[in-house]
Design a protein around this motif. Structure first.
Motif, mmCIF file in Angstrom:
data_model
loop_
_atom_site.group_PDB
_atom_site.id
_atom_site.type_symbol
_atom_site.label_atom_id
_atom_site.label_comp_id
_atom_site.label_asym_id
_atom_site.label_seq_id
_atom_site.Cartn_x
_atom_site.Cartn_y
_atom_site.Cartn_z
ATOM 1 N N GLY A 201 62.120 126.222 -57.715
ATOM 2 C CA GLY A 201 61.004 125.239 -58.144
ATOM 3 C C GLY A 201 59.635 125.930 -57.383
ATOM 4 N N ASN A 202 58.624 125.540 -58.538
ATOM 5 C CA ASN A 202 57.332 126.047 -57.999
ATOM 6 C C ASN A 202 56.380 124.793 -57.899
ATOM 7 O OD1 ASN A 202 54.962 127.402 -57.635
ATOM 8 N ND2 ASN A 202 54.637 128.078 -59.698
ATOM 9 N N LEU A 203 55.946 124.502 -56.841
ATOM 10 C CA LEU A 203 55.039 123.224 -56.783
ATOM 11 C C LEU A 203 53.629 123.660 -57.447
ATOM 12 C CD1 LEU A 203 55.603 122.320 -53.054
ATOM 13 C CD2 LEU A 203 56.641 121.211 -55.098
ATOM 14 N N GLY A 204 53.251 122.608 -58.323
ATOM 15 C CA GLY A 204 52.077 122.684 -58.873
ATOM 16 C C GLY A 204 50.702 122.408 -58.138
ATOM 17 N N CYS A 205 49.721 123.023 -58.062
ATOM 18 C CA CYS A 205 48.550 122.579 -57.278
ATOM 19 C C CYS A 205 47.526 122.033 -58.196
ATOM 20 C CB CYS A 205 48.034 123.883 -56.339
ATOM 21 S SG CYS A 205 46.888 123.488 -55.432
ATOM 22 N N MET A 206 47.065 120.991 -57.746
ATOM 23 C CA MET A 206 45.833 120.400 -58.339
ATOM 24 C C MET A 206 44.732 120.339 -57.331
ATOM 25 S SD MET A 206 44.927 116.747 -60.209
ATOM 26 C CE MET A 206 45.848 116.874 -61.575
ATOM 27 N N GLY A 207 43.757 121.116 -57.567
ATOM 28 C CA GLY A 207 42.511 121.164 -56.444
ATOM 29 C C GLY A 207 42.696 122.406 -55.694
ATOM 30 N N GLY A 208 41.836 122.595 -54.825
ATOM 31 C CA GLY A 208 41.593 124.037 -54.203
ATOM 32 C C GLY A 208 40.537 124.914 -54.786
ATOM 33 N N LEU A 209 39.791 125.479 -54.319
ATOM 34 C CA LEU A 209 38.797 126.066 -55.170
ATOM 35 C C LEU A 209 39.425 127.535 -55.733
ATOM 36 C CD1 LEU A 209 35.537 125.794 -53.103
ATOM 37 C CD2 LEU A 209 36.043 124.604 -55.248
ATOM 38 N N ASP A 210 40.572 127.839 -55.169
ATOM 39 C CA ASP A 210 41.250 129.168 -55.545
ATOM 40 C C ASP A 210 42.138 128.829 -56.766
ATOM 41 O OD1 ASP A 210 42.714 127.924 -53.790
ATOM 42 O OD2 ASP A 210 43.713 129.901 -53.157
ATOM 43 N N LYS A 211 42.596 127.561 -56.759
ATOM 44 C CA LYS A 211 43.694 127.133 -58.074
ATOM 45 C C LYS A 211 43.176 126.114 -58.793
ATOM 46 C CE LYS A 211 47.618 128.745 -55.093
ATOM 47 N NZ LYS A 211 48.852 128.465 -54.559
ATOM 48 N N ASP A 212 42.339 126.094 -59.758
ATOM 49 C CA ASP A 212 41.622 125.272 -60.457
ATOM 50 C C ASP A 212 42.496 125.463 -61.855
ATOM 51 O OD1 ASP A 212 40.051 123.250 -61.536
ATOM 52 O OD2 ASP A 212 38.115 124.389 -61.483
ATOM 53 N N ARG A 213 43.611 125.124 -62.061
ATOM 54 C CA ARG A 213 44.266 125.092 -63.131
ATOM 55 C C ARG A 213 44.024 123.881 -63.963
ATOM 56 N NH1 ARG A 213 50.728 124.793 -63.822
ATOM 57 N NH2 ARG A 213 50.966 124.171 -66.049
ATOM 58 N N TRP A 214 43.977 122.678 -63.489
ATOM 59 C CA TRP A 214 43.921 121.558 -64.294
ATOM 60 C C TRP A 214 42.725 121.260 -64.841
ATOM 61 C CZ3 TRP A 214 47.925 118.456 -65.345
ATOM 62 C CH2 TRP A 214 49.194 118.861 -64.914
ATOM 63 N N ARG A 215 41.588 121.638 -64.633
ATOM 64 C CA ARG A 215 40.292 121.591 -65.297
ATOM 65 C C ARG A 215 40.445 121.806 -66.729
ATOM 66 N NH1 ARG A 215 35.182 120.688 -62.761
ATOM 67 N NH2 ARG A 215 35.840 122.068 -60.883
ATOM 68 N N PRO A 216 40.598 122.944 -66.849
ATOM 69 C CA PRO A 216 40.775 123.039 -68.555
ATOM 70 C C PRO A 216 41.745 122.461 -69.032
ATOM 71 C CG PRO A 216 41.713 125.132 -67.138
ATOM 72 C CD PRO A 216 40.891 124.296 -66.379
ATOM 73 N N LEU A 217 42.818 122.241 -68.461
ATOM 74 C CA LEU A 217 43.763 121.225 -69.181
ATOM 75 C C LEU A 217 43.451 119.930 -69.375
ATOM 76 C CD1 LEU A 217 45.892 123.522 -67.903
ATOM 77 C CD2 LEU A 217 47.616 121.884 -67.696
ATOM 78 N N ILE A 218 42.762 119.219 -68.493
ATOM 79 C CA ILE A 218 42.085 117.927 -68.534
ATOM 80 C C ILE A 218 40.982 117.790 -69.781
ATOM 81 C CG2 ILE A 218 41.185 116.055 -67.818
ATOM 82 C CD1 ILE A 218 44.477 116.336 -67.289
ATOM 83 N N THR A 219 40.059 118.967 -69.504
ATOM 84 C CA THR A 219 39.097 119.070 -70.270
ATOM 85 C C THR A 219 39.094 119.271 -71.776
ATOM 86 O OG1 THR A 219 37.803 120.269 -68.646
ATOM 87 C CG2 THR A 219 36.952 120.381 -71.086
ATOM 88 N N GLN A 220 40.531 119.897 -72.164
ATOM 89 C CA GLN A 220 41.025 119.922 -73.526
ATOM 90 C C GLN A 220 41.572 118.849 -74.044
ATOM 91 O OE1 GLN A 220 44.846 121.733 -74.459
ATOM 92 N NE2 GLN A 220 43.789 122.971 -75.485
ATOM 93 N N ALA A 221 42.344 118.101 -73.134
ATOM 94 C CA ALA A 221 42.690 116.720 -73.515
ATOM 95 C C ALA A 221 41.739 115.519 -73.658
ATOM 96 C CB ALA A 221 43.903 116.228 -72.763
#
Length: 273
Positions: A201-221
């Motif tokens: 398993g790979n824990l997903g990270c939301m937040g942290g300035l070096d791991k901003d994956r969720w901004r484009p996901l939520i912006t798109q939705a």
């Protein structure tokens, strides 16, 4: 080969399709955050330069490109419902195919490695589609599947994240996706006849300035979430403020990665009594 139900419309023309203006940004954010984990799994397999590989749901192509460098004497087939983000000119042994795998398929025994990431949870007959993929493996070939398991939205310690994730998960459920299906993936691979089944398993990270994956996901939705009344502008603003805070870190999901090997020989039939 029997025809399967077509991929749902939202993945062709709707909010989850490549027609959305930020789709490339979303795909690249995923690649930045999970490619190292994926390639670590693939590197632990006995990769051979002559392998024929199939990348299902190839997205923006990073894993297909990684594979063609390691299998220069073989070939890599990168397939997606929409291939606009893939570059067929990257290598002579790379083949790009635009296809719907729920209705198209491959000959039995075609590939030494099949990999898919964040694909099967969106398919309408996901269990049957995994079983189909095992038949596309050559004897001794490997199937590697990686899928998200969303943690319950209400367990986040941040109220705005609870609201955003609840809406996001609701949107996917309404479009036929199952974001908890991954829990049964290792057992499904074993039931489908694969050997040496393993998982991690790979824990997903939301937040942290070096791991901003969720901004484009939520912006798109966001436009669809707002239109359906699932979130407010205030929710989105509060969430964006949280993402800008280096002290904000949350764990929204776990990626379950599971793999197994097609036996080189079928089990012997039991002796007649």
């Amino acid at each position: 080969m029997a025809q399967q139900p077509a991929t749902p419309a939202p993945y062709r023309t709707g909010v989850l399709s490549n027609d959305t203006p930020r789709e490339r940004e979303r795909l690249e954010a995923i690649q930045r955050n999970v490619d190292a984990f994926t390639t670590g799994i693939l590197q632990d397999l006995p990769l051979q330069a002559s392998w024929h590989c199939l990348e299902l749901g190839a997205g923006a192509g990073s894993i297909a490109y990684w594979l063609f460098e390691r299998c220069p004497k073989g070939r890599v087939v990168a397939v997606d419902l929409d291939t606009r983000h893939l570059d067929a000119g990257r290598a002579a042994n790379l083949e790009i195919q635009q296809a719907d795998i729920t209705s198209d398929g491959y000959a039995p025994g075609s590939f030494d490695l099949i990999h898919a990431r964040y694909l099967y949870c969106h398919l309408p007959t996901r269990d049957a589609m995994v079983e189909r993929a095992t038949r596309w493996l050559a004897p001794g070939g490997w199937l590697v599947i990686e899928e998200p398991y969303h943690l319950p939205a209400e367990t986040s310690p941040f109220p705005s994240v609870q609201r955003i994730l609840a809406a996001y998960q609701h949107m996917y459920r309404d479009n036929g996706a199952d974001m908890t299906w991954a829990r049964g993936l290792p057992a499904l691979l074993a039931r489908s006849g694969l050997a040496e089944v393993s998982f991690t398993g790979n824990l997903g990270c939301m937040g942290g300035l070096d791991k901003d994956r969720w901004r484009p996901l939520i912006t798109q939705a966001a436009p669809a979430l707002l239109a359906e009344g699932l979130v407010t502008e205030a929710d989105l603003g509060e969430f964006s403020t949280l993402l800008d805070d280096p002290a904000f870190i949350d764990i929204p999901q776990v990626t379950v990665s599971a793999w197994g090997r097609r036996p080189t020989q079928l089990p012997a039939a039991p002796a007649a009594s």
